[in-house]
Design a protein around this motif. Structure first.
Motif, PDB file in Angstrom:
ATOM      1  N   PHE A  24      -3.672 -27.488  69.217  1.00 43.92           N
ATOM      2  CA  PHE A  24      -2.313 -26.941  69.199  1.00 43.92           C
ATOM      3  C   PHE A  24      -1.318 -27.902  69.851  1.00 43.92           C
ATOM      4  N   ASP A  27      -0.650 -31.198  68.016  1.00 44.86           N
ATOM      5  CA  ASP A  27       0.305 -31.107  66.908  1.00 44.86           C
ATOM      6  C   ASP A  27       1.733 -30.880  67.400  1.00 44.86           C
ATOM      7  N   VAL A  28       1.893 -30.053  68.417  1.00 43.50           N
ATOM      8  CA  VAL A  28       3.238 -29.695  68.873  1.00 43.50           C
ATOM      9  C   VAL A  28       3.871 -30.820  69.682  1.00 43.50           C
ATOM     10  N   ARG A 231      10.731 -30.029  64.371  1.00 39.45           N
ATOM     11  CA  ARG A 231       9.357 -30.383  64.016  1.00 39.45           C
ATOM     12  C   ARG A 231       8.375 -29.675  64.940  1.00 39.45           C
ATOM     13  N   ALA A 234       8.142 -25.922  64.211  1.00 40.38           N
ATOM     14  CA  ALA A 234       7.345 -25.675  63.009  1.00 40.38           C
ATOM     15  C   ALA A 234       5.852 -25.796  63.317  1.00 40.38           C
ATOM     16  N   ALA A 235       5.494 -26.763  64.178  1.00 40.78           N
ATOM     17  CA  ALA A 235       4.093 -26.928  64.558  1.00 40.78           C
ATOM     18  C   ALA A 235       3.609 -25.750  65.393  1.00 40.78           C
ATOM     19  N   LYS A 237       4.617 -22.637  65.059  1.00 46.40           N
ATOM     20  CA  LYS A 237       4.383 -21.556  64.101  1.00 46.40           C
ATOM     21  C   LYS A 237       3.124 -21.812  63.279  1.00 46.40           C
ATOM     22  N   ASP A 238       2.985 -23.037  62.766  1.00 48.81           N
ATOM     23  CA  ASP A 238       1.818 -23.367  61.945  1.00 48.81           C
ATOM     24  C   ASP A 238       0.520 -23.259  62.743  1.00 48.81           C
ATOM     25  N   GLY A 239       0.605 -23.532  64.049  1.00 49.16           N
ATOM     26  CA  GLY A 239      -0.589 -23.526  64.889  1.00 49.16           C
ATOM     27  C   GLY A 239      -0.948 -22.174  65.467  1.00 49.16           C
ATOM     28  N   GLY A 240      -0.203 -21.129  65.105  1.00 47.95           N
ATOM     29  CA  GLY A 240      -0.526 -19.797  65.590  1.00 47.95           C
ATOM     30  C   GLY A 240       0.159 -19.403  66.877  1.00 47.95           C
ATOM     31  N   ARG A 242       3.588 -18.273  69.218  1.00 56.14           N
ATOM     32  CA  ARG A 242       4.602 -17.237  69.019  1.00 56.14           C
ATOM     33  C   ARG A 242       5.924 -17.678  69.643  1.00 56.14           C
TER      34      ARG A 242
END
Length: 274
Positions: A24, A27-28, A231, A234-235, A237-240, A242
């Motif tokens: 997570f 990516d973030v 960016r 979005a990461a 959100k994509d990674g689960g 909140r």
């Protein structure tokens, strides 16, 4: 150590799933979180502690930028939950623990020494916010080594430390007395009161504000620098994760947003909009 007393010199994520946290935050934020540093330490179930590395190679005196600690079953049974914690540099951990307890603070991990790391203790201030005290052990060949896990402007570092407290006047007095910080300047927040800026050796390190009724508990929030707030969001959100609302512009022209990671640790992000 090269940092002034009162500096934030380390940040640590307590989590139920270090592997998921590595993916997570990789990516973030762009960090690399390594394998368990204690995997081969002795018999039995080892402690699971992993180091956070920045792409620029910077970080603390030992070359890292923070740690990821897996919560044990015993800790969870005692009520521990995923969270970010900061370490504040003090000259004498034991003396500071005694002084904080005398003022109504509490000790959650007693003063402990670890070879090659230093001496540390986990406490809460008299108002309920948790943080670590630490006297680090710098490398023998670099006694003036400096931690740069906190900066005011770099991605992949913590860039802002924010305290929510039930008594902002008393908290200002507490932290300035114990850590040599100053409190200069404030931003009016309407019904929420003033957002009061904190400095260490003249460097803006964060702010504190009075806890509103809708805020669950007193505590510190750490804002991690990112290269692009959209960016990074979005990461999240994509990674689960909140997100808690949309990015908000701050006086510097950059943007901030709050979020919970997939395991429930709360954090902030700060960075430009590209």
């Amino acid at each position: 150590m090269g940092n002034p007393v009162g500096s934030f010199i380390w940040y640590e994520l307590m989590t139920s799933d270090p592997d998921a946290a590595a993916a997570f935050y990789g990516d973030v934020v762009g960090w690399r979180i390594g394998a368990n540093a204690f995997a081969d330490a002795g018999s039995g179930e080892p402690m699971d502690y992993r180091m956070i590395e920045r792409l620029d190679g910077g970080g603390s005196a030992c070359g890292f930028s923070g740690g990821v600690f897996k919560l044990t079953g015993e800790m969870v049974a005692q009520g521990a939950k995923p969270a970010w914690l900061g370490y504040i540099y003090v000259a004498d951990v034991d003396a500071e623990v005694d002084a904080i307890v005398a003022e109504g603070g509490q000790v959650h991990v007693p003063a402990t020494s670890m070879e090659g790391v230093g001496r540390f203790a986990l406490v809460t201030d008299p108002f309920g916010a948790a943080f670590y005290l630490m006297t680090p052990q710098p490398p023998a060949n670099d006694p003036d080594a400096t931690s740069d896990v906190f900066t005011v402007d770099k991605p992949q570092t913590v860039r802002w430390n924010e305290l929510v407290t039930p008594d902002d006047d008393a908290a200002v007095a507490f932290y300035t007395r114990h850590f040599g910080w100053t409190q200069e300047g404030a931003m009016p927040m309407g019904p929420l009161g003033d957002y009061r800026f904190l400095q260490s050796e003249g460097v803006p390190i964060g702010a504190l504000m009075k806890k509103a009724d809708f805020m669950p508990v007193p505590g510190w929030t750490y804002y991690i620098g990112v290269d692009d707030i959209d960016r990074a969001l979005a990461a999240v959100k994509d990674g689960g994760g909140r997100p808690q609302g949309d990015p908000q512009q701050i006086p510097t022209g950059e943007y901030t947003v709050h979020a919970f990671d997939p395991q429930g640790a709360y954090f902030g992000l700060v960075g430009p909009r590209r």
